[in-house]
Enzyme design. Structure first.
Site, mmCIF file in Angstrom:
data_model
loop_
_atom_site.group_PDB
_atom_site.id
_atom_site.type_symbol
_atom_site.label_atom_id
_atom_site.label_comp_id
_atom_site.label_asym_id
_atom_site.label_seq_id
_atom_site.Cartn_x
_atom_site.Cartn_y
_atom_site.Cartn_z
ATOM 1 C CG ASP A 1 -1.698 1.232 1.410
ATOM 2 O OD1 ASP A 1 -1.878 1.955 0.412
ATOM 3 O OD2 ASP A 1 -2.146 1.495 2.549
ATOM 4 C CG ASP B 1 -1.445 1.597 -3.702
ATOM 5 O OD1 ASP B 1 -0.248 1.355 -3.975
ATOM 6 O OD2 ASP B 1 -1.793 2.314 -2.738
ATOM 7 C CG ASP C 1 -7.001 -12.982 -13.046
ATOM 8 O OD1 ASP C 1 -7.819 -13.749 -13.588
ATOM 9 O OD2 ASP C 1 -6.378 -13.264 -12.010
ATOM 10 C CG ASP D 1 -11.667 -16.348 -12.632
ATOM 11 O OD1 ASP D 1 -10.880 -16.549 -11.701
ATOM 12 O OD2 ASP D 1 -12.901 -16.345 -12.489
ATOM 13 C CD GLU E 1 -9.339 -20.711 -11.403
ATOM 14 O OE1 GLU E 1 -9.241 -20.860 -10.191
ATOM 15 O OE2 GLU E 1 -10.229 -20.003 -11.925
ATOM 16 C CG HIS F 1 -6.057 -15.567 -5.599
ATOM 17 N ND1 HIS F 1 -5.573 -16.267 -6.692
ATOM 18 C CD2 HIS F 1 -7.356 -15.312 -5.861
ATOM 19 C CE1 HIS F 1 -6.546 -16.394 -7.570
ATOM 20 N NE2 HIS F 1 -7.630 -15.834 -7.099
ATOM 21 C CG ASP F 2 -8.778 -18.807 -5.473
ATOM 22 O OD1 ASP F 2 -9.205 -17.758 -4.961
ATOM 23 O OD2 ASP F 2 -8.821 -19.039 -6.704
HETATM 24 C C1 NOJ Z 1 -11.312 -18.308 -9.424
HETATM 25 C C2 NOJ Z 1 -10.571 -17.196 -8.752
HETATM 26 O O1 NOJ Z 1 -9.240 -17.558 -8.600
HETATM 27 C C3 NOJ Z 1 -11.269 -16.943 -7.446
HETATM 28 O O2 NOJ Z 1 -10.547 -16.084 -6.596
HETATM 29 C C4 NOJ Z 1 -12.632 -16.401 -7.751
HETATM 30 O O3 NOJ Z 1 -13.363 -16.275 -6.549
HETATM 31 C C5 NOJ Z 1 -13.411 -17.325 -8.689
HETATM 32 N N1 NOJ Z 1 -12.626 -17.839 -9.760
HETATM 33 C C6 NOJ Z 1 -14.563 -16.584 -9.292
HETATM 34 O O4 NOJ Z 1 -14.085 -15.593 -10.161
#
Ligand code: NOJ
Length: 558
Positions: A21, A29, A98, A199, A256, A329-330
């Site tokens: 940040d 940012d 993305d 995505d 993905e 990140h997931d």
């Molecule tokens: C996969 C992404 O990596 C995730 O963070 C997101 O919540 C879902 N697709 C929906 O876009």
């Protein structure tokens, strides 16, 4: 095998909200990213994958986009972004953006039009259906809980949303929508970006009739995935996208793809089919889940990991290309999930990195992985921010699960594990922000931070740097054939790579106990052939190599 730059690259993923940040509002940012580019260059990164920075109401932290051609105010301006691209290119790195086009935000102008009336020209940009006897059009569950359908009073129909109700699915059957997406992609590519991470791109084609899915556990909603994952027109759409857009640029693409198997991945990534270059598959991310899905915890059996990774390594060899990752990140932090984030944090983080970076494919590093950042445990659910986690907590409590079990699942699998701020130094808020961070910083930042790691030659950071430079130096790491050793060993993952008469032997101990590797007769390595190791150099001069807890050693020889 055709050689290309993206097969020889190492990618670093930035989740902008949690990276750095620069203006003290507590949210990472774009100017903050620019401040850290030299750090990434020093690590040896070739490509940056930037999670969404587009305008968004942030129902799902930017994966719900309300304007694909504008930058989110929290992150800066378009001119900040242009500056970022310039600064990345100046350092001879690349940027991939993305692309989130299975769905948009419900606050996108297209959806605002679409919901106005059944005859609006944008109606068919989304998937609208009438209900059945006052119920949703089918039984599909949404990934973030509840039904995948939401009723719209004004027009008297339901719209489909495979994720949250603020993420309506786009209708790829409509050629007008497809062309809008392609034009938008060209607009970014013409600005000079180097590719896209796409995505849930294997969700864009839905089966005709949108049939009910199975519901074996008799839950409120069924599982429609067989009707939207790898659907009937998916290859046609991706081929069209390739022909219209991608093939006109020298760029990298990674799709993905939850639920994709090796055979399907070959179809998606086989260069002669002109679709994508790589996919993110999920098999190895699902091995520690029970039948009820990600929150249903199950210990990992290392043999399952070997079986899966090996099938992908050999399956895609020569036809497709693997992407290599153990967190993003997931997903939870890899050292907490597959290693030991206490006593052996440093050693096990290096071991996991060795295991992954010696495989064939393009490695992806998720921010903070290179310093061994760990999972978070907030005492109260109130400190969690992720929509999936919060919805799971609410739904699981309603289903009668105990709070303790729910929190255990969240500690182990929740997405906020990966989303706490990047730990830059041991100053206030780990140097991430001078304000109040949007999500709390992990308390271990005094011990685990980038500044400390950069100054310590034995750190995880310097070990990654070494792995990255080895990949650049040795074609065997990039292109060699893979072969698994000891498929039934429950603690050691050992494999070889072979290329043009050379051989690489990779030994990794996934346990906190000493393990003995018995050398197969044909492997003639000794101590001066060690390429890299996270321990005191072991020796293969005898038939047995003793691997201490989480030890990793790589030999290069003939
Ligand atoms: C996969 C992404 O990596 C995730 O963070 C997101 O919540 C879902 N697709 C929906 O876009």
């Amino acid at each position: 095998m055709k050689k290309t730059w993206w097969k020889e690259s190492v990618v670093y993923q930035i989740y902008p909200r949690s990276f750095n940040d620069s203006n003290g509002d507590g949210i990472g940012d774009i100017p903050g990213i620019i401040e850290k580019l030299d750090y990434l260059k020093e690590l040896g990164i070739d490509v940056i994958w930037l999670s969404p920075v587009y305008q968004s109401p942030n129902d799902d932290n930017g994966y719900d986009i309300s304007d694909y051609q504008a930058i989110m105010d929290d992150f800066g301006t378009m001119s900040d972004w242009e500056n970022l691209l310039d600064e990345i290119h100046k350092r001879e790195m690349k940027l991939i953006m993305d692309l989130v086009v299975n769905h948009s935000s419900d606050e996108h102008a297209w959806f605002a039009e679409s919901r106005k009336s059944k005859d609006n020209p944008y109606r068919d940009y989304y998937i609208w259906r009438p209900g059945h006897d006052g119920e949703a059009p089918n039984n599909w569950a949404a990934t973030f809980g509840g039904s995948a359908w939401d009723y719209d009073e004004a027009s008297g129909e339901y719209y489909l949303h495979l994720f949250s109700k603020k993420q309506p699915d786009l209708n790829w059957e409509n050629p007008k929508l497809r062309n809008e997406v392609y034009d938008m992609m060209k607009w970014w590519l013409d600005k000079g970006i180097d590719g896209f991470r796409m995505d849930v791109i294997n969700f864009i084609s839905k089966a005709e009739g949108l049939p009910d899915g199975p519901n074996p556990h008799n839950k409120k909603y069924g599982d429609g995935s067989q009707y939207f994952m790898n659907g009937p027109r998916i290859h046609e759409f991706l081929h069209e996208m390739n022909k219209e857009v991608i093939s006109n640029y020298d760029v990298m693409t990674v799709g993905e793809m939850p639920g994709v198997n090796v055979e399907q991945a070959i179809e998606y990534t086989d260069a002669s089919r002109d679709e994508l270059q790589m996919v993110f598959q999920f098999e190895h991310m699902d091995l520690d889940s029970g039948p009820e899905g990600k929150w249903d915890l199950k210990p990992l059996d290392l043999r399952d990991l070997k079986e899966s990774i090996s099938r992908w390594q050999t399956g895609l060899h020569g036809t497709g290309w693997n992407s290599l990752y153990m967190n993003n990140h997931d997903q939870p932090r890899m050292v907490s999930r597959f290693g030991n984030d206490k006593e052996y944090r440093v050693t096990s983080a290096k071991m996991l990195a060795t295991f992954l970076h010696m495989l064939q494919g393009t490695p992806y590093i998720y921010q903070g992985e290179e310093i061994g950042m760990t999972n978070i445990r907030f005492d109260s659910i109130k400190d969690y921010k992720d929509i999936e986690t919060l919805n799971y907590y609410r739904d699981a409590l309603n289903e009668g699960k105990s709070e303790e079990d729910i929190m255990q699942s969240i500690y182990t699998k929740g997405r906020d594990n990966a989303r706490t701020p990047m730990q830059w130094n041991d100053e206030v808020n780990a140097g991430f922000t001078s304000g109040t961070p949007w999500i709390a910083v992990n308390e271990n930042y005094k011990e685990i931070n980038a500044s400390k790691a950069v100054h310590d030659p034995d750190s995880i950071f310097h070990y990654y740097k070494k792995l990255i430079s080895l990949r650049k130096q040795y074609e065997i790491i990039q292109y060699g054939d893979y072969e698994l050793l000891l498929p039934d060993h429950t603690e050691i993952y050992a494999y070889t790579r072979s290329y043009e008469g050379k051989k690489l032997l990779v030994l990794t101990n996934f346990s906190d106990q000493e393990q003995v590797f018995t050398k197969p007769g044909e492997l003639q390595f000794d101590a001066d052939q060690v390429l890299v190791s996270n321990g005191v150099v072991a020796s293969l001069e005898t038939d047995e190599v003793v691997l201490r807890p989480y030890e990793a050693v790589v030999y290069l020889g003939e």
